[in-house]
Enzyme design. Structure first.
Site, PDB file in Angstrom:
ATOM      1  N   ILE A  12      -8.732  -2.588  17.622  1.00 10.27           N
ATOM      2  CA  ILE A  12      -8.025  -3.988  16.628  1.00 10.27           C
ATOM      3  C   ILE A  12      -7.684  -4.424  17.786  1.00 10.27           C
ATOM      4  N   GLY A  13      -6.526  -3.754  19.193  1.00 10.38           N
ATOM      5  CA  GLY A  13      -5.653  -5.102  19.660  1.00 10.38           C
ATOM      6  C   GLY A  13      -6.794  -6.128  20.863  1.00 10.38           C
ATOM      7  N   LEU A  35      -4.828   2.755  28.939  1.00 10.04           N
ATOM      8  CA  LEU A  35      -6.332   3.289  28.814  1.00 10.04           C
ATOM      9  C   LEU A  35      -6.387   4.474  28.813  1.00 10.04           C
ATOM     10  N   THR A 124       0.293   1.267   9.412  1.00  7.27           N
ATOM     11  CA  THR A 124      -0.727   1.488   8.879  1.00  7.27           C
ATOM     12  C   THR A 124      -0.651   2.183   7.434  1.00  7.27           C
ATOM     13  N   ASP A 125      -0.802   2.319   6.569  1.00 10.09           N
ATOM     14  CA  ASP A 125      -1.150   2.078   5.346  1.00 10.09           C
ATOM     15  C   ASP A 125      -1.334   3.600   5.072  1.00 10.09           C
ATOM     16  N   GLU A 126      -1.522   4.676   6.068  1.00 11.52           N
ATOM     17  CA  GLU A 126      -1.248   6.726   5.696  1.00 11.52           C
ATOM     18  C   GLU A 126       0.648   6.395   5.644  1.00 11.52           C
ATOM     19  N   TYR A 149      -0.386  12.335  12.816  1.00  9.57           N
ATOM     20  CA  TYR A 149      -0.328  10.845  13.159  1.00  9.57           C
ATOM     21  C   TYR A 149       0.178   9.462  12.160  1.00  9.57           C
ATOM     22  N   ALA A 151       3.164  10.855  10.473  1.00  8.51           N
ATOM     23  CA  ALA A 151       4.189  11.095  10.294  1.00  8.51           C
ATOM     24  C   ALA A 151       4.738  10.849  11.450  1.00  8.51           C
ATOM     25  N   LYS A 153       3.689   7.030  12.818  1.00  6.77           N
ATOM     26  CA  LYS A 153       3.417   6.010  12.717  1.00  6.77           C
ATOM     27  C   LYS A 153       5.048   5.703  11.648  1.00  6.77           C
ATOM     28  N   ASN A 178      -7.911   1.227   6.114  1.00  6.58           N
ATOM     29  CA  ASN A 178      -9.182   1.141   7.850  1.00  6.58           C
ATOM     30  C   ASN A 178      -9.763   0.532   7.857  1.00  6.58           C
ATOM     31  N   LYS A 188     -14.571   7.692  15.069  1.00  2.41           N
ATOM     32  CA  LYS A 188     -14.378   7.183  13.294  1.00  2.41           C
ATOM     33  C   LYS A 188     -15.315   7.077  13.494  1.00  2.41           C
ATOM     34  N   PRO A 204     -21.870  14.234   9.823  1.00  2.00           N
ATOM     35  CA  PRO A 204     -20.218  14.586   9.208  1.00  2.00           C
ATOM     36  C   PRO A 204     -19.589  14.338   8.005  1.00  2.00           C
ATOM     37  N   TYR A 206     -16.651  15.020   6.024  1.00  2.00           N
ATOM     38  CA  TYR A 206     -15.782  16.248   5.472  1.00  2.00           C
ATOM     39  C   TYR A 206     -15.542  16.133   4.887  1.00  2.00           C
TER      40      TYR A 206
HETATM   41  P1  NAD Z   1      -7.223   2.225  19.455  1.00  2.00           P
HETATM   42  O1  NAD Z   1      -7.409   3.978  19.274  1.00  2.00           O
HETATM   43  O2  NAD Z   1      -8.368   2.183  19.585  1.00  2.00           O
HETATM   44  O3  NAD Z   1      -6.238   1.778  20.811  1.00  2.00           O
HETATM   45  C1  NAD Z   1      -5.553   1.855  20.422  1.00  2.00           C
HETATM   46  C2  NAD Z   1      -5.728   1.040  22.650  1.00  2.00           C
HETATM   47  O4  NAD Z   1      -3.938   2.384  22.748  1.00  2.00           O
HETATM   48  C3  NAD Z   1      -5.806   2.156  23.356  1.00  2.00           C
HETATM   49  O5  NAD Z   1      -6.362   0.978  24.335  1.00  2.00           O
HETATM   50  C4  NAD Z   1      -4.858   2.870  24.165  1.00  2.00           C
HETATM   51  O6  NAD Z   1      -5.477   2.261  26.156  1.00  2.00           O
HETATM   52  C5  NAD Z   1      -4.177   2.324  23.604  1.00  2.00           C
HETATM   53  N1  NAD Z   1      -2.258   3.170  24.369  1.00  2.00           N
HETATM   54  C6  NAD Z   1      -2.588   4.365  24.185  1.00  2.00           C
HETATM   55  N2  NAD Z   1      -1.004   5.090  24.236  1.00  2.00           N
HETATM   56  C7  NAD Z   1      -0.756   3.759  25.137  1.00  2.00           C
HETATM   57  C8  NAD Z   1       0.599   3.755  25.927  1.00  2.00           C
HETATM   58  N3  NAD Z   1       1.523   4.919  25.667  1.00  2.00           N
HETATM   59  N4  NAD Z   1       1.010   2.820  25.903  1.00  2.00           N
HETATM   60  C9  NAD Z   1       0.068   1.683  26.966  1.00  2.00           C
HETATM   61  N5  NAD Z   1      -0.881   1.669  25.906  1.00  2.00           N
HETATM   62  C10 NAD Z   1      -1.089   2.639  25.221  1.00  2.00           C
HETATM   63  O7  NAD Z   1      -6.770   2.334  18.160  1.00  2.00           O
HETATM   64  P2  NAD Z   1      -6.735   0.797  17.094  1.00  2.00           P
HETATM   65  O8  NAD Z   1      -7.884   1.723  15.871  1.00  2.00           O
HETATM   66  O9  NAD Z   1      -6.938  -0.132  17.344  1.00  2.00           O
HETATM   67  O10 NAD Z   1      -5.751   0.987  15.899  1.00  2.00           O
HETATM   68  C11 NAD Z   1      -4.742   0.463  17.131  1.00  2.00           C
HETATM   69  C12 NAD Z   1      -3.026   0.213  15.758  1.00  2.00           C
HETATM   70  O11 NAD Z   1      -3.302  -0.516  14.545  1.00  2.00           O
HETATM   71  C13 NAD Z   1      -2.439   1.439  16.314  1.00  2.00           C
HETATM   72  O12 NAD Z   1      -1.239   1.255  15.902  1.00  2.00           O
HETATM   73  C14 NAD Z   1      -2.838   2.030  14.905  1.00  2.00           C
HETATM   74  O13 NAD Z   1      -1.700   2.742  13.773  1.00  2.00           O
HETATM   75  C15 NAD Z   1      -3.178   1.046  14.351  1.00  2.00           C
HETATM   76  N6  NAD Z   1      -3.849   1.209  13.115  1.00  2.00           N
HETATM   77  C16 NAD Z   1      -5.315   0.926  12.747  1.00  2.00           C
HETATM   78  C17 NAD Z   1      -6.486   0.913  11.781  1.00  2.00           C
HETATM   79  C18 NAD Z   1      -7.079   1.180  11.691  1.00  2.00           C
HETATM   80  O14 NAD Z   1      -8.500   1.380  10.860  1.00  2.00           O
HETATM   81  N7  NAD Z   1      -8.174   1.715  13.121  1.00  2.00           N
HETATM   82  C19 NAD Z   1      -5.949   1.093  10.214  1.00  2.00           C
HETATM   83  C20 NAD Z   1      -4.558   0.699  10.274  1.00  2.00           C
HETATM   84  C21 NAD Z   1      -4.331   0.955  11.329  1.00  2.00           C
HETATM   85  O1  DAU Z   2      -5.993   3.767   6.842  1.00  2.00           O
HETATM   86  C1  DAU Z   2      -5.970   3.974   7.728  1.00  2.00           C
HETATM   87  C2  DAU Z   2      -6.430   4.699   9.118  1.00  2.00           C
HETATM   88  O2  DAU Z   2      -7.570   4.655   9.115  1.00  2.00           O
HETATM   89  C3  DAU Z   2      -5.615   4.353  10.288  1.00  2.00           C
HETATM   90  O3  DAU Z   2      -4.217   4.323  10.499  1.00  2.00           O
HETATM   91  C4  DAU Z   2      -6.051   5.115  11.248  1.00  2.00           C
HETATM   92  O4  DAU Z   2      -5.699   5.060  13.023  1.00  2.00           O
HETATM   93  C5  DAU Z   2      -7.670   5.485  10.993  1.00  2.00           C
HETATM   94  O5  DAU Z   2      -8.497   6.515  12.159  1.00  2.00           O
HETATM   95  C6  DAU Z   2      -7.893   5.432   9.931  1.00  2.00           C
HETATM   96  O6  DAU Z   2      -8.330   6.485   9.768  1.00  2.00           O
HETATM   97  P1  DAU Z   2      -9.204   7.722   8.897  1.00  2.00           P
HETATM   98  O7  DAU Z   2      -8.817   8.926   8.843  1.00  2.00           O
HETATM   99  O8  DAU Z   2      -9.350   7.452   7.597  1.00  2.00           O
HETATM  100  O9  DAU Z   2     -10.590   6.962   9.876  1.00  2.00           O
HETATM  101  P2  DAU Z   2     -11.389   8.071   9.914  1.00  2.00           P
HETATM  102  O10 DAU Z   2     -12.065   7.430  10.262  1.00  2.00           O
HETATM  103  O11 DAU Z   2     -11.364   9.621  10.729  1.00  2.00           O
HETATM  104  O12 DAU Z   2     -11.657   9.180   8.629  1.00  2.00           O
HETATM  105  C7  DAU Z   2     -12.550   8.100   7.213  1.00  2.00           C
HETATM  106  C8  DAU Z   2     -13.035   8.988   6.392  1.00  2.00           C
HETATM  107  O13 DAU Z   2     -13.560   9.787   6.490  1.00  2.00           O
HETATM  108  C9  DAU Z   2     -12.524  10.181   6.038  1.00  2.00           C
HETATM  109  O14 DAU Z   2     -11.732  10.461   4.569  1.00  2.00           O
HETATM  110  C10 DAU Z   2     -12.407  10.940   6.819  1.00  2.00           C
HETATM  111  C11 DAU Z   2     -13.316  10.731   6.994  1.00  2.00           C
HETATM  112  N1  DAU Z   2     -14.096  11.640   7.784  1.00  2.00           N
HETATM  113  C12 DAU Z   2     -14.845  10.636   9.145  1.00  2.00           C
HETATM  114  C13 DAU Z   2     -14.774  11.682   9.827  1.00  2.00           C
HETATM  115  C14 DAU Z   2     -14.873  10.827  11.533  1.00  2.00           C
HETATM  116  C15 DAU Z   2     -15.963  11.787   7.795  1.00  2.00           C
HETATM  117  O15 DAU Z   2     -16.493  12.612   6.444  1.00  2.00           O
HETATM  118  N2  DAU Z   2     -16.707  12.647   8.591  1.00  2.00           N
HETATM  119  C16 DAU Z   2     -15.951  12.526   9.938  1.00  2.00           C
HETATM  120  O16 DAU Z   2     -17.477  12.617  10.837  1.00  2.00           O
END
Ligand code: NAD
Ligand code: DAU
Length: 341
Positions: A12-13, A35, A124-126, A149, A151, A153, A178, A188, A204, A206
């Site tokens: 996202i960043g 990184l 996050t909504d989690e 995770y 908890a 956040k 998500n 993911k 896979p 779940y």
């Molecule tokens: P991501 O895992 O793709 O990226 C995380 C980034 O943080 C990476 O570039 C990593 O190198 C960096 N990082 C990790 N630890 C670090 C540290 N100690 N110091 C500096 N940098 C560090 O994550 P994302 O999916 O882009 O999510 C970004 C943010 O959004 C997170 O805070 C996550 O909780 C939140 N979020 C993500 C989702 C989603 O669906 N992906 C949804 C809701 C909220």
């Molecule tokens: O809701 C926001 C969150 O969404 C973010 O805060 C997290 O950073 C982000 O990783 C994401 O969490 P989820 O656990 O929802 O995402 P994930 O892609 O891991 O899984 C999405 C759904 O799919 C979840 O119900 C678990 C399921 N799943 C996931 C994987 C990786 C599968 O069934 N099979 C899989 O292989």
């Protein structure tokens, strides 16, 4: 104007940075990222040589590095950096506590020290936990995080809110559902499913696959983040979601039909421990106060995302060739999600 982004090499960043630099090419943007396995410089090739963009490799838990990196009277910090994958947190939570909790506090302290004007905390909504069938998560609903995770956040949110309440620090918070789109690390669900399907490998699923997630395109999310940064009320939290909660199986079936691949690729595996059944966010507040609404319809966004992964197999292969491929085997001596006979 100087904007300091943490975790900008992640999914996202990096989208936020690409969009921001395109929109405000005159503004200084500093990307501070450790990184980790999830941080990928390939995500930022588009801006790497831009004169107003700079990258600093560093850890948000290291106050001295942050002091050296954050400009005095920085206009804004946008805090993405986190450990973000739920499955990893279930197997080992300590890095989640270190980065997501301790790192957030260290960053808040140094941000105040540097007299930062505004701090956008990405959550996050989690943090609200699983919702009942007809329930939507509102900004004033209670915290009920389920996974390590979530908890971590939730703890980070408390620290960000405490900095606002105690010191009057200008903090705004967002909670996104998500995200999906290009450049998402293939651990993911969607990038994993797309890349497996393209190679005719099992996907896979779940448990029963009826868990519900609320998908929002990462570009829509980043538009919302910019609106909150620029116009959100201090101390307030804003929810961002796709307004279309869908069961995982339906999403995967759609994905396979777009690719013309058989549903037999869907392979039930053991469920995630403590798996939250349903997430669904209420986005009324950001729609009403800031005029945001998601613009990319899910089916269209999914097709574009699939096309991106098809067109960028080099990116996928490079992302997968690192630690990720052997992660579970290295850490835990086996695949955590065994196929269900
Ligand atoms: P991501 O895992 O793709 O990226 C995380 C980034 O943080 C990476 O570039 C990593 O190198 C960096 N990082 C990790 N630890 C670090 C540290 N100690 N110091 C500096 N940098 C560090 O994550 P994302 O999916 O882009 O999510 C970004 C943010 O959004 C997170 O805070 C996550 O909780 C939140 N979020 C993500 C989702 C989603 O669906 N992906 C949804 C809701 C909220
Ligand atoms: O809701 C926001 C969150 O969404 C973010 O805060 C997290 O950073 C982000 O990783 C994401 O969490 P989820 O656990 O929802 O995402 P994930 O892609 O891991 O899984 C999405 C759904 O799919 C979840 O119900 C678990 C399921 N799943 C996931 C994987 C990786 C599968 O069934 N099979 C899989 O292989």
């Amino acid at each position: 104007m100087a904007v300091f982004v943490t975790g900008g090499a992640g999914f996202i960043g990096s989208q936020f940075i690409r969009d921001w630099v395109a929109r405000y090419p005159e503004q200084t943007l500093i990307n501070f990222d450790k990184l980790t396995y999830a941080g990928n410089p390939d995500n930022l090739i588009e801006v790497a040589d831009h004169p107003s963009y700079s990258f600093i490799q560093g850890d948000i838990c290291d106050a001295d590095s942050l002091r050296a990196a954050i400009p005095e009277q920085c206009d804004a910090i946008v805090h993405f950096a986190a450990e973000s994958h739920v499955d990893r947190s279930i197997h080992s939570a300590s890095e989640f506590v270190r980065t997501n909790v301790l790192g957030t506090q260290v960053l808040l302290d140094v941000a105040r020290e540097r007299k930062t004007r505004r701090f956008l905390h990405i959550s996050t909504d989690e943090v609200g936990g699983s919702m009942a069938d007809d329930e939507y998560y509102r900004e004033d609903s209670p915290y009920a995080p389920s996974s390590p995770y979530a908890a971590s956040k939730a703890a980070a949110e408390h620290l960000a809110r405490a900095a606002h309440h105690t010191f009057g620090f200008d903090v705004v918070l967002t909670r996104t559902s998500n995200n999906y789109g290009p450049f998402q690390f293939p651990e993911k669900l969607l990038p994993l499913a797309i890349s497996n399907a393209l190679e005719d490998r099992p996907i896979p699923v779940y448990g029963d696959g009826l868990q519900v997630r609320d998908w929002v395109h990462v570009a829509d999310n980043c538009k919302a983040l910019a609106l909150v940064l620029e116009g959100g009320n201090s101390g307030e939290t804003y929810h961002i979601g796709g307004r279309l909660p869908l069961p995982n199986r339906d999403v995967l079936r759609l994905l396979l039909s777009v690719l013309g691949k058989p549903e037999t690729l869907l392979t039930q595996v053991t469920d995630r421990l403590g798996h939250d059944r349903r997430y669904a966010v209420d986005c009324t507040k950001i729609e009403r106060e800031l005029g945001w609404t998601p613009e990319i319809a899910f089916e269209d966004g999914l097709k574009r995302t699939i096309q991106w992964y098809q067109d960028n197999s080099a990116w996928v292969n490079r992302a997968k060739s690192g630690e990720y491929r052997n992660y579970y085997q290295h850490q835990y001596g086996g695949d955590i999600h065994e196929p269900v006979p």
